[in-house]
Design a protein around this motif. Structure first.
Motif, PDB file in Angstrom:
ATOM      1  N   THR A   7     -14.908  23.185   3.825  1.00 23.98           N
ATOM      2  CA  THR A   7     -15.487  23.187   4.887  1.00 23.98           C
ATOM      3  C   THR A   7     -14.921  21.490   5.843  1.00 23.98           C
ATOM      4  OG1 THR A   7     -15.864  25.162   5.497  1.00 23.98           O
ATOM      5  CG2 THR A   7     -15.258  23.423   7.326  1.00 23.98           C
ATOM      6  N   THR A  89     -19.140  19.762  14.812  1.00 23.77           N
ATOM      7  CA  THR A  89     -19.432  20.817  13.866  1.00 23.77           C
ATOM      8  C   THR A  89     -17.791  21.485  14.342  1.00 23.77           C
ATOM      9  OG1 THR A  89     -20.146  22.239  15.745  1.00 23.77           O
ATOM     10  CG2 THR A  89     -22.093  21.211  14.796  1.00 23.77           C
ATOM     11  N   LYS A  90     -17.972  22.510  13.801  1.00 25.24           N
ATOM     12  CA  LYS A  90     -16.184  23.685  12.932  1.00 25.24           C
ATOM     13  C   LYS A  90     -16.350  24.436  14.798  1.00 25.24           C
ATOM     14  CE  LYS A  90     -16.407  27.455  10.866  1.00 25.24           C
ATOM     15  NZ  LYS A  90     -16.197  27.941  10.040  1.00 25.24           N
ATOM     16  N   GLU A  91     -17.810  24.799  15.461  1.00 25.92           N
ATOM     17  CA  GLU A  91     -18.357  25.027  16.617  1.00 25.92           C
ATOM     18  C   GLU A  91     -17.832  24.611  18.151  1.00 25.92           C
ATOM     19  OE1 GLU A  91     -20.522  25.304  14.140  1.00 25.92           O
ATOM     20  OE2 GLU A  91     -19.849  27.355  13.385  1.00 25.92           O
ATOM     21  N   GLN A  92     -17.987  23.117  17.518  1.00 22.33           N
ATOM     22  CA  GLN A  92     -17.566  22.438  18.619  1.00 22.33           C
ATOM     23  C   GLN A  92     -15.828  22.285  19.259  1.00 22.33           C
ATOM     24  OE1 GLN A  92     -20.614  19.754  17.469  1.00 22.33           O
ATOM     25  NE2 GLN A  92     -21.109  19.321  20.354  1.00 22.33           N
ATOM     26  N   ILE A  94     -13.839  23.973  17.697  1.00 26.73           N
ATOM     27  CA  ILE A  94     -13.264  25.494  18.329  1.00 26.73           C
ATOM     28  C   ILE A  94     -13.630  25.945  19.344  1.00 26.73           C
ATOM     29  CG2 ILE A  94     -14.164  28.314  18.140  1.00 26.73           C
ATOM     30  CD1 ILE A  94     -14.292  27.700  15.555  1.00 26.73           C
ATOM     31  N   ARG A  95     -14.200  25.080  20.726  1.00 28.33           N
ATOM     32  CA  ARG A  95     -14.476  25.353  21.500  1.00 28.33           C
ATOM     33  C   ARG A  95     -13.982  23.732  22.460  1.00 28.33           C
ATOM     34  NH1 ARG A  95     -18.690  27.797  24.049  1.00 28.33           N
ATOM     35  NH2 ARG A  95     -19.038  25.484  26.091  1.00 28.33           N
ATOM     36  N   ASN A  98     -10.261  25.406  22.538  1.00 26.21           N
ATOM     37  CA  ASN A  98     -10.389  26.678  23.737  1.00 26.21           C
ATOM     38  C   ASN A  98     -10.417  25.802  24.957  1.00 26.21           C
ATOM     39  OD1 ASN A  98      -9.922  28.827  22.231  1.00 26.21           O
ATOM     40  ND2 ASN A  98     -12.107  28.705  22.046  1.00 26.21           N
ATOM     41  N   ILE A 102     -17.598  20.320  24.538  1.00 31.35           N
ATOM     42  CA  ILE A 102     -18.145  20.817  23.656  1.00 31.35           C
ATOM     43  C   ILE A 102     -19.557  20.211  24.178  1.00 31.35           C
ATOM     44  CG2 ILE A 102     -15.825  20.385  22.322  1.00 31.35           C
ATOM     45  CD1 ILE A 102     -16.787  17.451  21.909  1.00 31.35           C
TER      46      ILE A 102
END
Length: 117
Positions: A7, A89-92, A94-95, A98, A102
């Motif tokens: 990643t 981060t990867k999650e941020q 993605i947010r 969308n 973040i």
């Protein structure tokens, strides 16, 4: 440096970028930062003045990949600071894709609001 899972690290390029820039100019912007090597396992995320589009620049090992992403409605919640890089981060990411905030401080407020519904 490559992570075990492959990643990449994700970096927001603070401020706005002229989206007429090609791969060469975008990679020069990263090189000018002198903090992260553009050839590392990293993806660099740029936005334009209207903040309804982003470009993601990634070195794939043999060449660059440039991804364009546009929101049909609304704007990306972008950092207000100008210049420099911000690791996310990867999650941020993605947010961000969308159309969500973040910033983790606002995450608690959003969760409370969604639970009240």
């Amino acid at each position: 440096m490559y992570k075990r899972d492959g990643t990449p690290d994700f970096y927001l390029v603070k401020g706005i970028t002229d989206f007429r820039c090609d791969i060469n100019r975008l990679s020069e912007i990263i090189r000018d930062q002198q903090t992260v090597n553009v050839f590392d396992n990293a993806a660099f995320i740029f936005t334009c003045k209207k903040k309804d589009q982003i470009k993601i620049l990634y070195w794939g090992g043999a060449g660059f990949c440039l991804i364009a992403y546009r929101l049909e409605q609304g704007k990306f919640k972008w950092l207000k600071e100008k210049g420099g890089l911000e690791k996310i981060t990867k999650e941020q990411l993605i947010r961000l894709l969308n159309g969500s905030e973040i910033n983790p401080k606002n995450l608690i407020k959003e969760l409370k609001t969604s639970l009240e519904i």
